[in-house]
Scaffold this motif. Structure first.
Motif, PDB file in Angstrom:
ATOM      1  N   LEU A  32      14.528   1.294   7.761  1.00  0.00           N
ATOM      2  CA  LEU A  32      13.651   0.090   8.013  1.00  0.00           C
ATOM      3  C   LEU A  32      13.575   0.004   9.609  1.00  0.00           C
ATOM      4  O   LEU A  32      13.006  -0.580  10.209  1.00  0.00           O
ATOM      5  N   SER A  33      14.443   1.027  10.181  1.00  0.00           N
ATOM      6  CA  SER A  33      14.620   0.899  11.807  1.00  0.00           C
ATOM      7  C   SER A  33      13.586   1.815  12.568  1.00  0.00           C
ATOM      8  O   SER A  33      13.388   1.486  13.401  1.00  0.00           O
ATOM      9  N   ASP A  34      13.073   2.743  11.844  1.00  0.00           N
ATOM     10  CA  ASP A  34      11.978   3.579  12.444  1.00  0.00           C
ATOM     11  C   ASP A  34      10.448   2.991  12.492  1.00  0.00           C
ATOM     12  O   ASP A  34      10.374   2.210  11.668  1.00  0.00           O
ATOM     13  N   PRO A  35       9.609   3.174  13.463  1.00  0.00           N
ATOM     14  CA  PRO A  35       8.411   2.575  13.467  1.00  0.00           C
ATOM     15  C   PRO A  35       7.760   3.019  12.188  1.00  0.00           C
ATOM     16  O   PRO A  35       7.856   4.062  11.671  1.00  0.00           O
ATOM     17  N   VAL A  36       6.914   2.203  11.633  1.00  0.00           N
ATOM     18  CA  VAL A  36       6.066   2.451  10.452  1.00  0.00           C
ATOM     19  C   VAL A  36       5.278   3.394  10.754  1.00  0.00           C
ATOM     20  O   VAL A  36       4.388   3.747  12.029  1.00  0.00           O
ATOM     21  N   ARG A  37       4.977   4.527   9.880  1.00  0.00           N
ATOM     22  CA  ARG A  37       3.991   5.452  10.100  1.00  0.00           C
ATOM     23  C   ARG A  37       3.005   5.228   9.213  1.00  0.00           C
ATOM     24  O   ARG A  37       2.395   4.149   8.998  1.00  0.00           O
ATOM     25  N   GLN A  38       2.015   6.450   9.042  1.00  0.00           N
ATOM     26  CA  GLN A  38       0.690   6.296   8.131  1.00  0.00           C
ATOM     27  C   GLN A  38       1.074   5.757   6.638  1.00  0.00           C
ATOM     28  O   GLN A  38       0.186   4.882   6.241  1.00  0.00           O
ATOM     29  N   GLY A  39       2.135   5.886   6.325  1.00  0.00           N
ATOM     30  CA  GLY A  39       2.497   5.395   4.963  1.00  0.00           C
ATOM     31  C   GLY A  39       3.753   4.410   5.072  1.00  0.00           C
ATOM     32  O   GLY A  39       4.175   4.512   6.132  1.00  0.00           O
ATOM     33  N   PRO A  40       3.713   3.475   3.963  1.00  0.00           N
ATOM     34  CA  PRO A  40       5.002   2.762   4.225  1.00  0.00           C
ATOM     35  C   PRO A  40       6.379   3.192   4.272  1.00  0.00           C
ATOM     36  O   PRO A  40       6.553   4.424   3.715  1.00  0.00           O
ATOM     37  N   PRO A  41       7.583   2.639   4.701  1.00  0.00           N
ATOM     38  CA  PRO A  41       8.863   3.240   4.460  1.00  0.00           C
ATOM     39  C   PRO A  41       9.028   3.394   2.885  1.00  0.00           C
ATOM     40  O   PRO A  41       8.767   2.281   2.338  1.00  0.00           O
ATOM     41  N   LEU A  42       9.718   4.083   2.490  1.00  0.00           N
ATOM     42  CA  LEU A  42      10.306   4.466   1.281  1.00  0.00           C
ATOM     43  C   LEU A  42      11.907   4.031   1.014  1.00  0.00           C
ATOM     44  O   LEU A  42      12.155   4.455  -0.199  1.00  0.00           O
ATOM     45  N   PHE A  43      12.456   3.374   1.913  1.00  0.00           N
ATOM     46  CA  PHE A  43      13.866   2.845   1.729  1.00  0.00           C
ATOM     47  C   PHE A  43      13.868   1.706   0.636  1.00  0.00           C
ATOM     48  O   PHE A  43      12.751   0.972   0.568  1.00  0.00           O
ATOM     49  N   LYS A  44      14.474   2.010  -0.389  1.00  0.00           N
ATOM     50  CA  LYS A  44      14.525   0.945  -1.656  1.00  0.00           C
ATOM     51  C   LYS A  44      13.201   0.881  -2.313  1.00  0.00           C
ATOM     52  O   LYS A  44      12.746  -0.303  -2.619  1.00  0.00           O
ATOM     53  N   ILE A  45      12.646   1.905  -2.378  1.00  0.00           N
ATOM     54  CA  ILE A  45      11.303   2.100  -3.212  1.00  0.00           C
ATOM     55  C   ILE A  45      11.369   1.452  -4.552  1.00  0.00           C
ATOM     56  O   ILE A  45      10.743   0.996  -5.167  1.00  0.00           O
ATOM     57  N   ILE A  46      12.507   2.034  -5.141  1.00  0.00           N
ATOM     58  CA  ILE A  46      12.668   1.771  -6.634  1.00  0.00           C
ATOM     59  C   ILE A  46      12.884   0.379  -6.972  1.00  0.00           C
ATOM     60  O   ILE A  46      14.008  -0.194  -6.275  1.00  0.00           O
ATOM     61  N   GLY A  47      12.378  -0.071  -7.843  1.00  0.00           N
ATOM     62  CA  GLY A  47      12.329  -1.535  -7.952  1.00  0.00           C
ATOM     63  C   GLY A  47      11.355  -2.560  -6.980  1.00  0.00           C
ATOM     64  O   GLY A  47      11.375  -3.666  -7.155  1.00  0.00           O
ATOM     65  N   ARG A  48      10.785  -1.988  -6.072  1.00  0.00           N
ATOM     66  CA  ARG A  48       9.882  -2.539  -5.234  1.00  0.00           C
ATOM     67  C   ARG A  48       8.386  -2.899  -5.798  1.00  0.00           C
ATOM     68  O   ARG A  48       8.023  -2.014  -6.528  1.00  0.00           O
ATOM     69  N   HIS A  49       7.875  -3.828  -5.666  1.00  0.00           N
ATOM     70  CA  HIS A  49       6.416  -4.175  -5.959  1.00  0.00           C
ATOM     71  C   HIS A  49       5.367  -3.477  -5.346  1.00  0.00           C
ATOM     72  O   HIS A  49       5.716  -3.166  -4.119  1.00  0.00           O
ATOM     73  N   ALA A  50       4.687  -2.768  -5.964  1.00  0.00           N
ATOM     74  CA  ALA A  50       3.731  -2.040  -5.225  1.00  0.00           C
ATOM     75  C   ALA A  50       3.034  -2.521  -4.166  1.00  0.00           C
ATOM     76  O   ALA A  50       2.428  -3.925  -4.518  1.00  0.00           O
TER      77      ALA A  50
END
Length: 111
Positions: A32-50
């Motif tokens: 979550l510390s890097d700037p957002v790129r073309q796609g969303p950050p995928l840190f803790k993607i499992i269990g996250r609402h789409a």
């Protein structure tokens, strides 16, 4: 035995982190510390609402998405994003299940 061939060893996919770096990191970060790129950050993607990541503007298709990311949903997504979210802008597709499995296992480690 002239003409006999020695079988080649089966190629093993790179580890998930290396695969992520070469195939996904152009558009996605894993923190979550890097700037957002073309796609969303995928840190803790499992269990996250789409369609829910702070600081990322999702497509209209994701505004209507009503599911939580799990391993099975990620597998279908990586195979064909349009099947999961019609109108999604992600162009990447991965037909090889062993590569999808390695990338998903890596993402799961980030939870």
């Amino acid at each position: 035995m002239a003409g006999a061939q020695i079988p080649l060893p089966t190629a093993k996919p790179s580890d998930g982190a290396a695969l992520f770096k070469t195939q996904c990191a152009t558009c996605h970060t894993t923190n979550l510390s890097d700037p957002v790129r073309q796609g969303p950050p995928l840190f803790k993607i499992i269990g996250r609402h789409a369609g829910k990541a702070d600081g990322f503007h999702y497509s209209a298709g994701f505004a209507k998405a009503d599911f939580v990311w799990d391993e099975a949903k990620l597998d279908v997504w990586l195979t064909n994003p349009q099947e999961v979210v019609p109108g999604a802008v992600m162009a990447y597709r991965q037909s090889k299940p062993e590569i999808r499995t390695a990338v998903i296992a890596y993402l799961k480690e980030l939870n």
